[in-house]
Design a protein around this motif. Structure first.
Motif, PDB file in Angstrom:
ATOM      1  N   ILE A 206       0.835  -1.201   0.000  1.00  0.00           N
ATOM      2  CA  ILE A 206       0.000   0.000   0.000  1.00  0.00           C
ATOM      3  C   ILE A 206       0.869   1.249   0.000  1.00  0.00           C
ATOM      4  CG2 ILE A 206      -1.639   1.351   1.377  1.00  0.00           C
ATOM      5  CD1 ILE A 206      -2.823  -1.392   2.282  1.00  0.00           C
TER       6      ILE A 206
ATOM      7  N   TRP B 263       0.728   3.813  -3.063  1.00  0.00           N
ATOM      8  CA  TRP B 263      -0.332   4.697  -2.609  1.00  0.00           C
ATOM      9  C   TRP B 263      -0.655   5.825  -3.577  1.00  0.00           C
ATOM     10  CZ3 TRP B 263      -4.100   3.939   0.460  1.00  0.00           C
ATOM     11  CH2 TRP B 263      -4.885   5.004   0.877  1.00  0.00           C
TER      12      TRP B 263
ATOM     13  N   ASN C  15      -3.057   4.874  -8.823  1.00  0.00           N
ATOM     14  CA  ASN C  15      -4.463   4.492  -8.721  1.00  0.00           C
ATOM     15  C   ASN C  15      -4.585   3.081  -8.166  1.00  0.00           C
ATOM     16  OD1 ASN C  15      -7.168   4.091  -8.952  1.00  0.00           O
ATOM     17  ND2 ASN C  15      -7.211   4.173 -11.178  1.00  0.00           N
ATOM     18  N   MET C  16      -4.917   2.992  -6.885  1.00  0.00           N
ATOM     19  CA  MET C  16      -5.058   1.692  -6.237  1.00  0.00           C
ATOM     20  C   MET C  16      -6.487   1.180  -6.264  1.00  0.00           C
ATOM     21  SD  MET C  16      -2.457   1.568  -3.029  1.00  0.00           S
ATOM     22  CE  MET C  16      -3.234   0.061  -2.531  1.00  0.00           C
ATOM     23  N   ALA C  17      -7.407   1.932  -6.856  1.00  0.00           N
ATOM     24  CA  ALA C  17      -8.815   1.535  -6.858  1.00  0.00           C
ATOM     25  C   ALA C  17      -9.038   0.100  -7.334  1.00  0.00           C
ATOM     26  CB  ALA C  17      -9.636   2.523  -7.684  1.00  0.00           C
TER      27      ALA C  17
ATOM     28  N   CYS D 292      -7.350  -2.505  -6.913  1.00  0.00           N
ATOM     29  CA  CYS D 292      -6.926  -3.549  -5.978  1.00  0.00           C
ATOM     30  C   CYS D 292      -7.414  -3.322  -4.552  1.00  0.00           C
ATOM     31  CB  CYS D 292      -5.409  -3.704  -5.998  1.00  0.00           C
ATOM     32  SG  CYS D 292      -4.535  -2.278  -5.395  1.00  0.00           S
ATOM     33  N   ARG D 293      -8.095  -2.236  -4.278  1.00  0.00           N
ATOM     34  CA  ARG D 293      -8.554  -1.967  -2.907  1.00  0.00           C
ATOM     35  C   ARG D 293      -9.436  -3.084  -2.364  1.00  0.00           C
ATOM     36  NH1 ARG D 293      -9.247   4.012  -4.089  1.00  0.00           N
ATOM     37  NH2 ARG D 293      -7.307   4.838  -3.265  1.00  0.00           N
TER      38      ARG D 293
ATOM     39  N   LEU E 292      -7.308  -6.191  -1.631  1.00  0.00           N
ATOM     40  CA  LEU E 292      -6.492  -5.973  -0.426  1.00  0.00           C
ATOM     41  C   LEU E 292      -7.333  -6.067   0.837  1.00  0.00           C
ATOM     42  CD1 LEU E 292      -4.169  -3.004  -1.396  1.00  0.00           C
ATOM     43  CD2 LEU E 292      -3.433  -5.267  -0.645  1.00  0.00           C
ATOM     44  N   LYS E 293      -8.493  -5.412   0.813  1.00  0.00           N
ATOM     45  CA  LYS E 293      -9.368  -5.425   1.983  1.00  0.00           C
ATOM     46  C   LYS E 293      -9.826  -6.844   2.301  1.00  0.00           C
ATOM     47  CE  LYS E 293     -13.584  -3.449   3.861  1.00  0.00           C
ATOM     48  NZ  LYS E 293     -14.704  -2.540   3.650  1.00  0.00           N
TER      49      LYS E 293
END
Length: 109
Positions: free
Chosen positions: A70, A74, A77-79, A81-82, A85-86
């Motif tokens: 992360i 950061w 654009n991490m959208a 994989c969010r 990851l969560k």
């Protein structure tokens, strides 16, 4: 960043092996304590008591793997994989809570 290499790849592909400092020369500058899942596996396979003297050390290493990913990615654009990851972190923390209810888990913070 590592994430920028492939928008379709799974997060697991990026945390499985150590990050190449040849491909990503700034990685050691951003990430002070790098670790990957394969390095954790090696610690377990070496069967050294020093590798993980207590469960919390294993838990902290896994959390560091996720946090390093992360932190390094950061600003990109991490959208995509969010969610992955969560889900990965929540599954891990649920298992930790079941196995070691006395440990502080992310869900209890």
């Amino acid at each position: 960043t590592v994430l920028a290499k492939s928008k379709k790849a799974s997060v697991l592909e990026f945390i499985e092996e150590p990050v190449s400092t040849v491909e990503f020369p700034h990685y050691p500058i951003v990430i002070e304590h790098p670790i990957s899942l394969s390095e954790m596996r090696t610690k377990l396979q070496n069967d050294s008591v020093d590798a993980y003297p207590a469960a919390i050390h294993f838990v902290l290493d896994f959390r560091r793997v996720i946090c390093n990913f992360i932190r390094y990615n950061w600003l990109k654009n991490m959208a995509p994989c969010r969610g992955e990851l969560k889900k990965m972190l929540l599954l891990f923390e649920a298992e930790v809570e079941k196995a070691f209810p006395h440990l502080c888990t992310v869900s209890s913070l």
